[in-house]
Design a protein around this motif. Sequence first.
Motif, PDB file in Angstrom:
ATOM      1  N   LEU A 103       0.814  -1.214   0.000  1.00 32.56           N
ATOM      2  CA  LEU A 103       0.000   0.000   0.000  1.00 32.56           C
ATOM      3  C   LEU A 103       0.849   1.265   0.000  1.00 32.56           C
ATOM      4  O   LEU A 103       0.345   2.362   0.252  1.00 32.56           O
ATOM      5  CB  LEU A 103      -0.918   0.016   1.234  1.00 32.56           C
ATOM      6  N   LYS A 104       2.129   1.129  -0.310  1.00 32.99           N
ATOM      7  CA  LYS A 104       3.052   2.259  -0.188  1.00 32.99           C
ATOM      8  C   LYS A 104       2.583   3.491  -0.962  1.00 32.99           C
ATOM      9  O   LYS A 104       2.704   4.624  -0.485  1.00 32.99           O
ATOM     10  CB  LYS A 104       4.435   1.832  -0.673  1.00 32.99           C
ATOM     11  N   ASP A 105       2.047   3.286  -2.135  1.00 34.93           N
ATOM     12  CA  ASP A 105       1.653   4.420  -2.975  1.00 34.93           C
ATOM     13  C   ASP A 105       0.143   4.657  -2.998  1.00 34.93           C
ATOM     14  O   ASP A 105      -0.342   5.468  -3.787  1.00 34.93           O
ATOM     15  CB  ASP A 105       2.153   4.197  -4.403  1.00 34.93           C
ATOM     16  N   VAL A 106      -0.586   3.944  -2.158  1.00 36.06           N
ATOM     17  CA  VAL A 106      -2.045   4.111  -2.112  1.00 36.06           C
ATOM     18  C   VAL A 106      -2.403   5.300  -1.220  1.00 36.06           C
ATOM     19  O   VAL A 106      -1.835   5.461  -0.134  1.00 36.06           O
ATOM     20  CB  VAL A 106      -2.715   2.831  -1.584  1.00 36.06           C
ATOM     21  N   LYS A 107      -3.317   6.125  -1.665  1.00 40.04           N
ATOM     22  CA  LYS A 107      -3.712   7.310  -0.917  1.00 40.04           C
ATOM     23  C   LYS A 107      -5.091   7.116  -0.280  1.00 40.04           C
ATOM     24  O   LYS A 107      -5.931   6.373  -0.795  1.00 40.04           O
ATOM     25  CB  LYS A 107      -3.763   8.533  -1.832  1.00 40.04           C
ATOM     26  N   LEU A 108      -5.301   7.808   0.814  1.00 41.29           N
ATOM     27  CA  LEU A 108      -6.631   7.841   1.421  1.00 41.29           C
ATOM     28  C   LEU A 108      -7.598   8.586   0.520  1.00 41.29           C
ATOM     29  O   LEU A 108      -7.182   9.450  -0.268  1.00 41.29           O
ATOM     30  CB  LEU A 108      -6.575   8.548   2.774  1.00 41.29           C
ATOM     31  N   PRO A 109      -8.897   8.298   0.641  1.00 41.22           N
ATOM     32  CA  PRO A 109      -9.881   9.088  -0.095  1.00 41.22           C
ATOM     33  C   PRO A 109      -9.772  10.561   0.277  1.00 41.22           C
ATOM     34  O   PRO A 109      -9.414  10.915   1.396  1.00 41.22           O
ATOM     35  CB  PRO A 109     -11.224   8.505   0.360  1.00 41.22           C
ATOM     36  N   GLN A 110     -10.068  11.412  -0.665  1.00 40.77           N
ATOM     37  CA  GLN A 110     -10.042  12.850  -0.403  1.00 40.77           C
ATOM     38  C   GLN A 110     -11.007  13.177   0.742  1.00 40.77           C
ATOM     39  O   GLN A 110     -12.098  12.639   0.821  1.00 40.77           O
ATOM     40  CB  GLN A 110     -10.443  13.625  -1.657  1.00 40.77           C
ATOM     41  N   ASN A 111     -10.558  14.053   1.637  1.00 38.71           N
ATOM     42  CA  ASN A 111     -11.379  14.513   2.772  1.00 38.71           C
ATOM     43  C   ASN A 111     -11.656  13.426   3.812  1.00 38.71           C
ATOM     44  O   ASN A 111     -12.633  13.511   4.556  1.00 38.71           O
ATOM     45  CB  ASN A 111     -12.707  15.118   2.285  1.00 38.71           C
ATOM     46  N   PHE A 112     -10.828  12.391   3.845  1.00 38.43           N
ATOM     47  CA  PHE A 112     -10.902  11.409   4.929  1.00 38.43           C
ATOM     48  C   PHE A 112     -10.709  12.149   6.246  1.00 38.43           C
ATOM     49  O   PHE A 112      -9.752  12.908   6.435  1.00 38.43           O
ATOM     50  CB  PHE A 112      -9.800  10.372   4.728  1.00 38.43           C
ATOM     51  N   ALA A 113     -11.624  11.967   7.198  1.00 34.57           N
ATOM     52  CA  ALA A 113     -11.577  12.700   8.476  1.00 34.57           C
ATOM     53  C   ALA A 113     -10.778  11.914   9.500  1.00 34.57           C
ATOM     54  O   ALA A 113     -11.007  10.725   9.694  1.00 34.57           O
ATOM     55  CB  ALA A 113     -12.991  12.943   8.982  1.00 34.57           C
ATOM     56  N   TRP A 114      -9.839  12.577  10.168  1.00 35.06           N
ATOM     57  CA  TRP A 114      -9.042  11.886  11.180  1.00 35.06           C
ATOM     58  C   TRP A 114      -8.647  12.865  12.280  1.00 35.06           C
ATOM     59  O   TRP A 114      -8.583  14.071  12.084  1.00 35.06           O
ATOM     60  CB  TRP A 114      -7.812  11.236  10.569  1.00 35.06           C
ATOM     61  N   GLY A 115      -8.414  12.305  13.451  1.00 33.74           N
ATOM     62  CA  GLY A 115      -8.030  13.130  14.586  1.00 33.74           C
ATOM     63  C   GLY A 115      -7.898  12.268  15.817  1.00 33.74           C
ATOM     64  O   GLY A 115      -7.725  11.046  15.729  1.00 33.74           O
ATOM     65  N   VAL A 116      -7.984  12.908  16.974  1.00 37.40           N
ATOM     66  CA  VAL A 116      -7.941  12.202  18.248  1.00 37.40           C
ATOM     67  C   VAL A 116      -9.225  12.477  19.012  1.00 37.40           C
ATOM     68  O   VAL A 116      -9.926  13.457  18.760  1.00 37.40           O
ATOM     69  CB  VAL A 116      -6.717  12.616  19.093  1.00 37.40           C
ATOM     70  N   ALA A 117      -9.513  11.610  19.973  1.00 34.85           N
ATOM     71  CA  ALA A 117     -10.769  11.696  20.705  1.00 34.85           C
ATOM     72  C   ALA A 117     -10.517  11.623  22.200  1.00 34.85           C
ATOM     73  O   ALA A 117      -9.452  11.183  22.660  1.00 34.85           O
ATOM     74  CB  ALA A 117     -11.703  10.559  20.285  1.00 34.85           C
ATOM     75  N   SER A 118     -11.528  12.050  22.963  1.00 32.38           N
ATOM     76  CA  SER A 118     -11.511  11.896  24.411  1.00 32.38           C
ATOM     77  C   SER A 118     -12.916  12.165  24.935  1.00 32.38           C
ATOM     78  O   SER A 118     -13.857  12.358  24.163  1.00 32.38           O
ATOM     79  CB  SER A 118     -10.501  12.848  25.058  1.00 32.38           C
TER      80      SER A 118
END
Length: 578
Positions: A103-118
């Motif tokens: 998966l070295k050259d595979v990209k996430l879908p545009q606007n994939f949401a990511w972050g941290v939670a609590s």
Amino acid sequence: MKSSIGVVFSLAISIRAAAIVSFPNPPGYTTRTYNAHAPSSAAKSTDQYSNDALVSLWSRVGPIAPPKNTAVASPTPEPSSLSAFPQPDPAFHPLVASHETGLKDVKLPQNFAWGVASSAYQIEGAAKEDGKGPSIWDMLSHQVPGFVADNSTGDVLAEHYYLFKQDIARLKALGFKAFSPSISWPRIFPFGNGPVNAPGVAHYDAVITALVDVGISPAVTLFHWDTPLALFHEYGGWSNEKIVDDFVHYAKFIITRYDKYVPIWFTINEPQYCNWQYAGYPAEILNPKTGKKGEKGGIKARFACGHYTLLAHARVAKWYHEEFKGQGRITFKNSGNYYEPASTAAADLRSAQRNYDFSIGWFSGPWTDGDYPESLKSTLDDVLPKYTEEEKRIIKGSCDFYAIDAYTSYTAFGSSNDEACMKDPKNGAFPECAGSRQAGNDGFPMGPAGDTGVDWMKTTPGGIRRYLRKLKEMWPSIPDIVVTEFGFAEPFENLMKTKGEILWDLRRADYYQGFLDNILASIHYDKVNVTGAWGWAIFDNFEWNAGLSTRFGLQYVNYTDLTRTPKASMFQFLNWFQ
């Protein structure tokens, strides 16, 4: 339904960063200023929502440790970019390598949401400050010896309540575009209903403003297990249908005030907590009017809790879309894990399905006909509350996307006695009547273990890919899936003597690399529409029954001076997304 969580987040960030922050005051709500530290007046008030009543409510909890801070701290100078933070030197020890080299050259879908939670109770501290009412967890941690393994409480913690500006500035410097916190219900409504607590509202106004000002988009959870204690004393909390109206009343206030700046709403965090937590609350605390000392809530409390939780979510979602016409998306966060059948034998297949039915299937109504799985209804009979046809219509379709907190995996195995178990409420395995273990058929563990405080935790990155595929198979109507929590408790971290030892959390770093690689593989190879992933947690926190001695943080918290320091896992997480 909105078509893409990523698009919603992208628009949220671009619009909100330039916005002038203002908050509408919803009509029909009365506001008061409470002070839980104030002495009782000489003349006792008959007002059930008076300040005297709040002081009396806190007296049932007992003494509360004072906060280390007394005012909101301004942001301290932080590095201006990720590269300026002290971090691992690859010349001496690199971070963990990828699990999926293809998966070295595979990209996430545009606007994939990511972050941290609590969540509020786990990091805020300041338990009694600014008019906050006690929650059930204030009572449990103070009044039930041994309920929290290390006897710690939520009194002080990382004190995010006063240090939120510093925490948000650090998230910005690290490169985060999103953060998923929760709001404390008893900070807004100290009694669960009645007047709104003005200082509590002012606090969350300031939090939302701080996030918007730096371009970090909030995904907010309305309820993360901190039920107002007053509602237990009034009618027994989530075991009573009255809580639906009270939760809806609270949710409408928060959503009306902040929807302009919050693109994603999670009504409820993990209603499956009714299984392993709510049902185990001491009966005399669960419902002081009827509970007997020495008993626990039990199976009736467990399924009443789930019933009213799902109905409360559905009522809020219906209002959000049809009356309020909110601009974001709304759902609730499931808690579940992958179950691999031990074999193709009928008993093992049945066991895997029942494990799903009694966890995520229990709350699958939004993706089916609004009702429970048949296995729950046939096993539990009158123990399981019934939804009316109108309630089923409200529940069906009430989630805009599927949110799953997925941490680990199991092997499911059945037995020749499982059908007899399903008819015997006295059987210790009732009502699931389904076996599971965290080992393969040869007995070898499925993965390295987490800390001793979370004996359910094994790092099983291959399971998340299989699980995402299974979710889509079970409920094809799901438009997209977000992994709203995943994280790991580094073994024996709390026993380490120096910060230098703690920061090299390689097993947690490996966990994140493996899980993220497999989420990407699910998207690329299996064509599962995964649109977001949230790491747990922003920093070390109060881990419920495990207390403070089990750490899940991507940042180390020194509980003496409250400083935070990013661990190796934080850079593993951030580097993956870069």
